[in-house]
Design a protein around this motif. Structure first.
Motif, short mmCIF file in Angstrom:
data_model
loop_
_atom_site.label_atom_id
_atom_site.label_comp_id
_atom_site.label_asym_id
_atom_site.label_seq_id
_atom_site.Cartn_x
_atom_site.Cartn_y
_atom_site.Cartn_z
N PHE A 142 11.37 2.42 -3.29
CA PHE A 142 10.76 3.74 -3.80
C PHE A 142 10.59 4.03 -4.98
O PHE A 142 10.63 5.25 -5.43
N TYR A 143 11.21 2.87 -6.20
CA TYR A 143 10.72 3.10 -7.27
C TYR A 143 9.27 2.52 -7.72
O TYR A 143 8.74 3.52 -8.64
N PRO A 144 9.27 1.92 -6.94
CA PRO A 144 6.91 2.16 -6.79
C PRO A 144 6.33 3.41 -6.52
O PRO A 144 5.19 3.79 -7.43
N LYS A 148 -10.51 7.48 5.95
CA LYS A 148 -10.65 6.50 6.93
C LYS A 148 -10.16 4.95 5.57
O LYS A 148 -9.16 4.52 6.36
N LYS A 149 -9.46 5.23 4.58
CA LYS A 149 -8.94 4.92 4.07
C LYS A 149 -7.61 4.60 3.57
O LYS A 149 -6.53 3.92 3.92
N PHE A 150 -7.00 5.83 4.32
CA PHE A 150 -5.33 6.32 4.39
C PHE A 150 -5.40 5.47 5.34
O PHE A 150 -3.65 4.57 5.69
N LYS A 151 -5.77 5.40 6.73
CA LYS A 151 -5.78 4.56 7.46
C LYS A 151 -5.42 3.55 7.83
O LYS A 151 -5.03 2.35 8.44
N ALA A 152 -6.91 3.17 7.04
CA ALA A 152 -6.57 1.95 6.65
C ALA A 152 -5.49 0.76 5.85
O ALA A 152 -4.83 0.02 5.87
N VAL A 153 -5.12 1.70 4.87
CA VAL A 153 -3.97 1.70 4.15
C VAL A 153 -2.99 1.36 5.43
O VAL A 153 -1.54 0.36 4.99
N ALA A 154 -2.58 2.06 6.38
CA ALA A 154 -1.30 2.93 7.04
C ALA A 154 -2.07 1.18 8.31
O ALA A 154 -0.02 1.17 8.39
N PHE A 155 -2.44 1.02 8.86
CA PHE A 155 -2.50 -0.18 9.71
C PHE A 155 -2.59 -1.98 8.77
O PHE A 155 -2.67 -1.87 9.66
N GLY A 156 -3.22 -1.14 8.18
CA GLY A 156 -3.34 -2.93 7.29
C GLY A 156 -2.25 -3.44 6.89
O GLY A 156 -1.77 -4.28 6.89
N PHE A 194 6.50 -7.36 -4.22
CA PHE A 194 5.14 -7.77 -3.85
C PHE A 194 5.55 -6.65 -1.56
O PHE A 194 4.44 -5.51 -2.05
N GLY A 195 6.11 -7.66 -1.66
CA GLY A 195 6.67 -6.32 -0.96
C GLY A 195 6.85 -5.31 -1.08
O GLY A 195 6.88 -4.17 -0.23
N GLY A 196 7.79 -5.00 -1.65
CA GLY A 196 8.07 -3.65 -1.98
C GLY A 196 6.95 -2.62 -2.54
O GLY A 196 7.27 -1.23 -1.77
N PRO A 197 5.93 -2.63 -3.83
CA PRO A 197 4.58 -1.84 -3.20
C PRO A 197 4.08 -1.94 -2.44
O PRO A 197 3.91 -1.07 -2.44
N LEU A 198 4.20 -2.98 -1.44
CA LEU A 198 2.85 -3.14 -0.36
C LEU A 198 3.95 -1.55 0.84
O LEU A 198 2.87 -0.42 1.06
N LEU A 199 5.36 -1.79 0.90
CA LEU A 199 6.00 -0.78 1.57
C LEU A 199 5.57 0.18 0.91
O LEU A 199 5.42 1.24 1.50
N ALA A 200 5.53 0.75 -0.10
CA ALA A 200 6.07 2.35 -1.05
C ALA A 200 4.10 2.55 -1.13
O ALA A 200 4.05 3.77 -0.39
N ILE A 201 3.23 1.66 -1.05
CA ILE A 201 1.57 2.45 -0.64
C ILE A 201 1.65 2.58 0.81
O ILE A 201 0.60 3.96 1.15
#
Length: 376
Positions: free
Chosen positions: A50-52, A227-235, A263-270
């Motif tokens: 959440f801070y990221p 499409k970008k947001f769906k790719a992020v959500a599923f990828g 690395f896991g924290g920012p990926l989950l934030a995105i």
């Protein structure tokens, strides 16, 4: 997104509000039953995520301010300097007189550095951000991995037993002066010279990622970028969760915790950001309530600190060290619901939260209209 981030930040901060979290091994402190489950949930889904998210939103806001200032021919350098100076002043008061886990000082100082990058193109900012983040953090992570494979993992928390005990005594029973002295000690511990470069190479690129998103205009016109947001959500969900759960399936040591958080924290934030973009239009009632909290983010962040420290510190309720992780989490949910209600009522009458109004007035050196029906 900002309102959601305020909730997640409070979930993590609450562990420090009621316990010597900085100086303990959390899994040993909350080692069984519902408290262990609660801590693991916070560690996986909230800690370092959440801070990221909030940092990226901060960079997003800086870029929006720059674009709007340039659009009306105003001097962005002057406005941004005032804005960050006010944030720094509030952070100093917050850190040393309320709670040492303050993030505002860090945001203000690194914000001044981020201003240098805002003139670049959106693509150049994004490339700079990814390079600054990935290269040094990956190298450090690999060094930690090498250290873990070379020798046995030592328990660093043994070094801080005395600090943990002192925190319990001072925060739980000490005078305001003794607690202030402990705040200063704890702030210096968390912001030592050893951590400055790590903080810089973590927070600065997160600011820049948010700034690049603002310059790309992906959130202003989300329907054009679904499409970008769906790719992020599923990828991202699988790699994010794989990294966030590293310490829980056999990979022990400093490197597991490092890759989990950095690395896991920012990926989950995105991933959270993408999910909010995809669902906000379909859940307008819920998201509008979160938006009200987010529009008063500084006020709500500071309110959480003032209320929580008063409940737990010796000059208030004196419950420091006497509350479980589960009880603290339930308190977070109660307080956040209250904040949703108060924020909604306040913003029905006023344009900004109290701190946001002061911040904006100082930024432009002009008292801003506060009441919604105010004309002058």
């Amino acid at each position: 997104m900002r309102g959601f981030a305020i909730l997640g930040i409070y979930l993590v901060n609450m562990l420090s509000f009621h316990s010597p979290y900085v100086f303990i091994d959390p899994l040993a402190w909350w080692n069984k039953g519902i408290d262990r489950i609660t801590y693991v949930f916070i560690d996986v889904f909230a800690q370092a995520s959440f801070y990221p998210l909030f940092s990226m939103l901060f960079g997003y806001g800086l870029m929006l301010m720059r674009e709007r200032a340039i659009g009306r021919g105003a001097n962005f350098r002057v406005f941004s300097a005032r804005r960050l100076s006010f944030l720094l002043a509030v952070g100093i008061v917050h850190a040393f007189l309320v709670w040492p886990g303050d993030i505002l000082i860090t945001y203000a100082c690194i914000g001044f550095i981020a201003l240098f990058f805002l003139r670049f193109s959106a693509k150049a900012i994004l490339i700079s951000a990814l390079t600054i983040y990935i290269v040094p953090n990956l190298l450090l992570g690999l060094l930690l991995l090498l250290a873990d494979t070379v020798g046995p993992v030592e328990n660093p928390w043994q070094l801080y037993k005395a600090d943990a005990q002192k925190s319990l005594e001072v925060y739980g029973n000490g005078s305001y002066q003794a607690i202030t002295d402990m705040r200063i000690y704890e702030w210096n511990f968390a912001n030592s010279p050893d951590t400055i470069l790590i903080t810089l190479f973590t927070i600065l690129p997160l600011f820049l990622i948010g700034a690049s998103v603002a310059k790309f205009r992906w959130l202003e016109e989300p329907e054009r970028h679904l499409k970008k947001f769906k790719a992020v959500a599923f990828g991202l969900i699988l790699p994010a969760m794989a990294l966030k759960t590293l310490p829980y399936y056999g990979w022990e040591g400093y490197s597991a915790d490092f890759f989990q958080d950095f690395f896991g924290g920012p990926l989950l934030a995105i991933w959270y950001a993408a999910i909010i973009v995809l669902t906000a239009g379909k859940m307008r009632s819920a998201t509008s309530l979160l938006a009200n909290v987010g529009r008063m983010s500084m006020t709500n962040y500071l309110f959480q600190s003032v209320l929580s420290t008063f409940i737990f510190y010796g000059y208030g309720g004196g419950l420091y060290g006497k509350v479980s992780a589960t009880q603290g989490t339930l308190l977070v949910l109660v307080v956040f619901i209250i904040q949703i209600v108060i924020s909604s009522i306040w913003l029905n009458k006023y344009r900004y939260g109290p701190m946001e109004w002061m911040w904006r007035s100082f930024t432009y050196f002009k008292l801003q209209k506060l009441r919604r029906r105010e004309n002058a």
